[in-house]
Motif scaffolding. Structure first.
Motif, short mmCIF file in Angstrom:
data_model
loop_
_atom_site.label_atom_id
_atom_site.label_comp_id
_atom_site.label_asym_id
_atom_site.label_seq_id
_atom_site.Cartn_x
_atom_site.Cartn_y
_atom_site.Cartn_z
N UNK A 209 9.98 2.09 -2.61
CA UNK A 209 8.47 2.51 -2.29
C UNK A 209 7.72 1.77 -1.56
N UNK A 210 8.77 1.34 -0.18
CA UNK A 210 8.05 0.78 0.91
C UNK A 210 6.94 1.95 1.62
N UNK A 211 7.01 2.89 1.61
CA UNK A 211 6.17 3.88 2.06
C UNK A 211 6.10 5.12 1.01
N UNK A 212 4.87 5.62 0.89
CA UNK A 212 4.33 6.57 -0.05
C UNK A 212 3.17 7.26 0.18
N UNK A 213 2.60 8.00 -0.48
CA UNK A 213 1.32 8.84 -0.45
C UNK A 213 0.61 8.71 -1.83
N UNK A 246 -6.52 -7.08 5.63
CA UNK A 246 -7.72 -7.20 5.10
C UNK A 246 -8.92 -6.78 6.05
N UNK A 247 -8.67 -6.76 7.54
CA UNK A 247 -9.55 -6.35 8.34
C UNK A 247 -9.64 -4.67 8.49
N UNK A 248 -8.65 -3.99 7.82
CA UNK A 248 -8.66 -2.60 7.79
C UNK A 248 -7.49 -2.04 8.67
N UNK A 249 -7.00 -2.89 9.50
CA UNK A 249 -6.06 -2.29 10.52
C UNK A 249 -4.82 -2.13 9.72
N UNK A 250 -3.98 -1.72 10.40
CA UNK A 250 -2.47 -1.20 9.96
C UNK A 250 -1.53 -2.32 10.31
N UNK A 251 -0.84 -2.72 9.56
CA UNK A 251 0.28 -3.74 9.60
C UNK A 251 1.59 -3.32 10.05
N UNK A 252 2.22 -3.65 10.91
CA UNK A 252 3.73 -3.03 11.44
C UNK A 252 4.91 -3.27 10.34
N UNK A 253 4.90 -2.58 9.19
CA UNK A 253 5.81 -2.85 8.15
C UNK A 253 6.23 -1.21 8.12
N UNK A 254 7.16 -0.95 9.11
CA UNK A 254 7.58 0.48 9.29
C UNK A 254 8.81 1.14 8.48
N UNK A 255 8.53 2.28 7.54
CA UNK A 255 9.82 2.98 7.27
C UNK A 255 10.51 3.59 8.23
N UNK A 256 11.78 3.34 8.46
CA UNK A 256 12.60 3.77 9.50
C UNK A 256 13.43 5.00 8.96
N UNK A 257 13.66 4.95 7.76
CA UNK A 257 14.36 6.20 6.84
C UNK A 257 14.53 6.03 5.57
N UNK A 258 15.09 7.14 4.96
CA UNK A 258 15.07 7.19 3.64
C UNK A 258 16.75 7.49 3.21
N UNK A 259 17.02 6.65 2.18
CA UNK A 259 18.46 6.70 1.58
C UNK A 259 18.60 8.15 0.78
N UNK A 260 19.83 8.74 1.24
CA UNK A 260 20.07 9.86 0.39
C UNK A 260 21.08 9.47 -0.78
N UNK A 261 20.65 9.31 -1.80
CA UNK A 261 21.19 8.80 -2.91
C UNK A 261 21.76 9.97 -3.89
N UNK A 262 22.71 9.13 -4.84
CA UNK A 262 23.44 10.03 -5.87
C UNK A 262 22.35 10.41 -6.97
N UNK A 263 21.17 9.99 -7.07
CA UNK A 263 20.32 10.20 -8.03
C UNK A 263 18.83 9.60 -7.83
N UNK A 264 18.27 9.63 -8.57
CA UNK A 264 16.87 8.87 -8.32
C UNK A 264 16.25 9.51 -7.13
N UNK A 265 16.07 10.89 -6.98
CA UNK A 265 15.89 11.49 -5.81
C UNK A 265 13.99 11.38 -5.62
N UNK A 266 13.69 11.19 -6.59
CA UNK A 266 12.10 11.19 -6.51
C UNK A 266 11.34 9.94 -6.13
N UNK A 267 12.15 8.86 -6.10
CA UNK A 267 12.02 7.43 -5.62
C UNK A 267 12.58 7.30 -4.26
N UNK A 268 11.23 6.78 -3.44
CA UNK A 268 11.43 6.46 -2.02
C UNK A 268 12.31 5.42 -1.77
#
Length: 576
Positions: A209-213, A246-268
């Motif tokens: 869940x490091x990145x999601x909507x 806190x000032x509303x700006x984006x912090x550069x913690x960037x998702x660079x890829x998603x794992x392609x897993x055996x299961x739990x596909x709905x979890x990022x």
């Protein structure tokens, strides 16, 4: 198999009759006003949420998975974000959080029962809010008051989600190999005056869940090294790095890829780059693991509940299918001896496992809110002892039980049509994350049992022995089986104690000791179920089923405990 029917009567039976929790709540000032009708209403409403909103999205999440956009944002499966908004609006994240932070102040025991439902209905979706309570506890106990004022209410309400950043490509279970670094950046940055900020650099892996909507901000809790950090795990510090500052700006913690897993596909499950992200220290420098363990221990209980949820879901659907499927001279396969053996074993393990998991949560309630200091300390010690068993034992039962349940469907179970194959796939990861089950075995034996010369474990054995000796005459055979398992556990501890410093010996014995402990604790739980169910079982078929499952599980499980402890007492030397 995607439907979910919450086992509300079974849950209330454990809470009210086996653990007698209402009496314990009445003795805790924080929960003295909680009555069983309120608790039951919470469970019923949670059951409706799980069955009505989460379960229908389980297969959707598995089929669609998550998608990473060019901007680094992750799009979750259809319906996940709407379900999360309903989750927050319903107040579910705040269930066991303190009222002063916007929480409802309900017991961890109720939170555990609700957590079982979420995981059983939709494990993939559950991963997103799964770390909220652990993050809340971590910040509550270790964060600076300025951080608490800003972040605790948002985390407690679920308005903002939380993640835990430990693993790196070169550092899985060995956190001493972490390389991410933190550099002092000055005061007042990011819109948070009065606190020194740090710039975080590094790469993290397997971050759920490091990145999601689902929410518009995520609170990342990150382990990294300060410039003067000593080597190894003692040099790690913990930092809070929000996705939106806190000032509303984006912090550069960037998702660079998603794992392609055996299961739990709905979890990022994300790979993450920390590219000079701003963060603030949580707790003391170089003592990040102490702060993070608050979060990890909460997560381990919830992972055990995931195993319980998978086992409950697998056994319930296996029973339903076996009653409908007719084979062999017109009989439902539920009547065939081989299938009866399998089905009753699954039910017995699920129901005893529920007692073990809920008791651990109830011990945490006592540790936090007990009226007596000695009582609180003992409860905390026992919860610490049981946590690795709940995490490892119940996740193993969840996966292997789902795998065994697939047999009930025969070849159909190997296809997507039945749904059990998703349960088998999704349940496997719980044996790996939050500390592999082998690490849990080492933690149990090395730290929790031998670490205090067997004192806490000895008190648990004495309590089990006393319950077995007080069992009614109608359960004499079951009580004798439990006592025999207790004797085997004591013999194993006696054999190991003089070799506590021999890490090879302890390491080789740990898995067997965990297996024996799991089966012993489940046998004890089954005896307690049997005692609670026996009155009225002759007139009530539901109570008769609880009694039958408990006796079956105990009489086959207790000898397994004896066998596992016997391997500890008389080990076979490991090949070089």
């Amino acid at each position: 198999m995607q439907s979910y029917t919450p086992p509300l009567r079974e849950m209330r039976f454990v809470i009210e009759e086996v653990l007698q929790a209402p009496a314990a709540w009445a003795a805790m000032p924080a929960h003295a006003d909680l009555d069983i009708d309120t608790a039951a209403a919470v469970l019923e409403e949670a059951g409706r949420f799980a069955s009505g909103l989460l379960a229908p999205l389980n297969a959707v999440g598995d089929r669609q998975g998550c998608r990473l956009a060019d901007d680094g944002r992750v799009h979750t499966p259809e319906g996940f974000a709407d379900a999360y908004r309903a989750f927050v609006q319903g107040g579910w994240p705040a269930l066991a959080c303190a009222p002063e932070h916007g929480g409802q102040g309900l017991p961890m025991l109720l939170d555990a029962a609700v957590g079982e439902m979420w995981a059983a209905a939709n494990h993939g979706w559950t991963m997103y809010p799964g770390l909220l309570h652990g993050a809340y506890d971590c910040l509550r106990h270790h964060a600076d008051p300025a951080l608490q004022a800003l972040y605790l209410p948002k985390v407690a309400s679920g308005e903002w989600l939380a993640t835990m950043h430990l693993t790196e490509p070169q550092a899985g279970s060995d956190l001493g190999l972490l390389r991410s670094r933190a550099e002092p950046a000055g005061m007042g940055l990011g819109g948070l005056p009065g606190l020194p900020a740090y710039r975080l650099h590094g790469v993290k892996q397997f971050i759920s869940g490091a990145a999601h909507d689902l929410a518009d901000n995520t609170v990342h809790l990150v382990l990294a090294r300060l410039p003067d950090a000593p080597a190894g795990s003692r040099g790690l510090s913990l930092f809070l790095a929000p996705q939106r500052l806190p000032d509303g700006s984006h912090n550069p913690v960037r998702c660079t890829g998603l794992e392609h897993k055996m299961g739990l596909h709905g979890s990022a499950t994300c790979a993450v780059a920390l590219e000079g992200a701003l963060g603030w220290l949580v707790g003391q420098p170089h003592r990040g693991l102490q702060a993070m363990f608050v979060m990890m221990n909460a997560a381990r209980l919830h992972v055990g509940l995931q195993g319980l949820g998978h086992l409950e879901q697998a056994q319930r659907h296996a029973w339903a299918y076996a009653r409908e499927r007719v084979q062999g001279r017109g009989r439902p396969i539920a009547e065939h001896p081989a299938m009866r053996r399998l089905l009753w074993t699954l039910r017995a393990d699920a129901e005893a496992g529920r007692v073990l998991a809920y008791e651990t949560a109830m011990l945490l309630d006592t540790a936090h809110h007990g009226a007596d200091a000695d009582q609180r300390a003992e409860a905390e010690g026992q919860a610490s002892l049981l946590t690795p068993v709940v995490k490892a034992g119940l996740t193993a039962l969840g996966h292997h039980g789902a795998d065994a349940a697939l047999q009930v469907w025969g070849g159909t179970g190997y296809t997507r049509d039945a749904g059990i194959e998703q349960t088998v796939r999704d349940s496997r990861v719980a044996m790996l994350y939050e500390g592999t089950n082998e690490i849990q075995a080492l933690d149990l034996l090395q730290r929790k049992v031998l670490g205090d010369q067997g004192a806490a474990f000895g008190r648990r054995l004495a309590a089990i022995q006393a319950r077995a000796e007080a069992a009614p005459a109608g359960l004499a055979g079951e009580a004798a089986a439990v006592r025999h398992a207790v004797q085997a556990a004591r013999a194993a501890l006696e054999a190991l104690a003089p070799q506590a410093e021999d890490t090879d010996r302890v390491g080789a014995a740990a898995d067997d000791f965990l297996a024996g402990s799991t089966r012993l604790l489940l046998a004890d739980a089954a005896l307690r179920i049997a005692q609670a169910a026996a009155p009225g079982a002759a007139e009530d078929p539901w109570r008769a089923e609880r009694l039958a499952a408990a006796r079956w599980g105990l009489l086959r499980g207790a000898p397994e405990a004896v066998f596992a402890f016997g391997r500890v007492s008389s080990p076979v030397a490991l090949p070089a």
